[in-house]
Design an enzyme around this catalytic site. Structure first.
Site, PDB file in Angstrom:
ATOM      1  N   CYS A 112      47.816  38.115  23.742  1.00  0.00           N
ATOM      2  CA  CYS A 112      47.565  37.600  22.391  1.00  0.00           C
ATOM      3  C   CYS A 112      46.978  38.701  21.516  1.00  0.00           C
ATOM      4  O   CYS A 112      47.360  38.851  20.363  1.00  0.00           O
ATOM      5  CB  CYS A 112      46.582  36.434  22.446  1.00  0.00           C
ATOM      6  N   CYS A 178      39.727  32.231  57.708  1.00  0.00           N
ATOM      7  CA  CYS A 178      38.412  31.689  57.345  1.00  0.00           C
ATOM      8  C   CYS A 178      38.563  30.411  56.518  1.00  0.00           C
ATOM      9  O   CYS A 178      37.945  29.394  56.816  1.00  0.00           O
ATOM     10  CB  CYS A 178      37.620  32.695  56.516  1.00  0.00           C
ATOM     11  N   CYS A 220      36.506  40.073  48.868  1.00  0.00           N
ATOM     12  CA  CYS A 220      36.905  39.551  50.186  1.00  0.00           C
ATOM     13  C   CYS A 220      37.753  40.595  50.915  1.00  0.00           C
ATOM     14  O   CYS A 220      37.606  40.787  52.119  1.00  0.00           O
ATOM     15  CB  CYS A 220      37.717  38.266  50.037  1.00  0.00           C
TER      16      CYS A 220
END
Lengths: 259, 105
Positions: A112, A178, A220
């Site tokens: 945008c 996990c 992670c």
């Protein structure tokens, strides 16, 4: 014959729980909120103690501020965000027909800026980009997630799912090991959640600031000693898209607070 | 800078009221280094004051161990209707103010 049938049946039975453990059934999906302690929950629930709301306030100011060489504010096209942006974040990442790929809310804000405001792109994780996306996503608080429903997104959701299931890094762990198979257990004292992306961008106490889902995914990946994808990489977008489609029906919480 | 203030809009005279404030600040400790070893200079809020109709009712000194976006909660006695003014002062000439009004019956 009966003996062999019995062995075949036993094998099937033994294999079944492993298959079931793979994915979380829709009615068992839980936001990370339900894994938190009462103090952190209270912090998220009260808008005057939720530090994420500081960024929402900043985003509200940016929404109305004219910028770029076309001297337009977000509000000049989109009007009052309270109505125009309600439910939008619950549908992102969404398919962009021009680019022929999914784009995240952060990327949409920068598209945008480039196309309509003629303004330079805001860097990933910059205060202004986080504030704008927090303000936009906050308008969807309580709205059920429907991202990934667009049939054109199907191959990208599948790509994200493959990445979620794929082992990586020196620890050789996949997200699923996990977040599908071992949620509700603990990792070094901290609860393992289902990894439902209901509250992004969210305020993480460990970060002492607001952060995007891409930052969370990257940390992670670093945790399993893998090379993290760059911000905005198609793989991260696909993962975000899969996670959002996996959280289908859960209400948005932006800005969430997490430990 | 953005600040979030929670003061009860109405209170009875003599009531003990809780005031909660949250302000945005990075609270850089001055003990951290960048990846190339340079010290990140300290940038924290050092002092906070709350004035109730001009009278100081609460003051706090802040130090490097305090988290980013400091949240402060304290109590005062509702004496009269008026204005509560908050001020945060910090390193590098940082100053930020906010206010809230209260009606005491």
């Amino acid at each position: 014959m009966i003996f062999w049938h019995a062995i075949a049946a036993a094998t099937l039975l033994a294999a079944a729980p492993a298959l079931l453990a793979g994915e979380i059934p829709p009615d068992a999906r839980r936001s990370g909120y339900s894994f938190m302690g009462p103090d952190t929950r209270a912090m998220q629930d009260d808008d005057t103690s939720n530090p994420g709301m500081l960024f929402v306030l900043d985003g509200e100011a940016l929404w109305a501020k004219k910028t770029g060489s076309s001297d337009k504010a977000c509000a000049d096209c989109h009007g009052d965000a309270r109505s125009s942006m309600k439910g939008v974040a619950a549908r992102y990442p969404a398919f962009d027909k021009v680019l022929a790929r999914p784009v995240t809310l952060d990327q949409r804000i920068n598209l945008c800026r480039a196309n309509h405001q003629q303004a330079p792109a805001l860097p990933y994780e910059s205060g202004d980009l986080l504030a704008l996306s927090a303000f936009v996503a906050h308008q969807s608080r309580g709205v059920a997630i429907t991202a990934g429903d667009d049939p054109e997104l199907k191959p990208f959701v599948a790509q994200g799912r493959d990445l979620f299931m794929q082992r990586e890094g020196q620890l050789n762990l996949a997200c699923t090991n996990c977040h599908d198979d071992n949620f509700d257990k603990r990792l070094a004292g901290a609860p393992i959640t289902q990894g439902q992306p209901t509250g992004y961008p969210l305020y993480r106490l460990e970060w002492q600031t607001l952060g995007s889902i891409e930052r969370r995914l990257r940390s992670c990946m670093t945790g399993v000693r893998a090379q993290a994808y760059d911000y905005g990489a198609p793989e991260l977008v696909a993962l975000e898209l899969y996670l959002m489609s996996r959280a289908r029906g859960l209400p948005m919480e932006t800005p969430a607070v997490r430990p | 800078m953005a600040a979030l203030i929670n003061v009860p809009a109405k209170a009875k005279r003599g009531d003990v009221i809780e005031i909660r404030t949250l302000t945005s600040h990075i609270m850089e400790t001055g003990f951290r280094h960048t990846a190339d070893g340079a010290l990140v200079p300290r940038d924290i809020i050092t002092s906070f004051t709350c004035r109730y109709n001009g009278t100081e009712v609460f003051r706090a000194d802040l130090f490097p161990a305090i988290a980013a976006n400091p949240y402060l909660s304290f109590f005062t006695v509702a004496k009269e209707s008026g204005k509560l003014e908050f001020e945060w002062i910090g390193d590098n000439g940082y100053s930020s103010t906010a206010s809230a009004s209260i009606t005491v019956e």
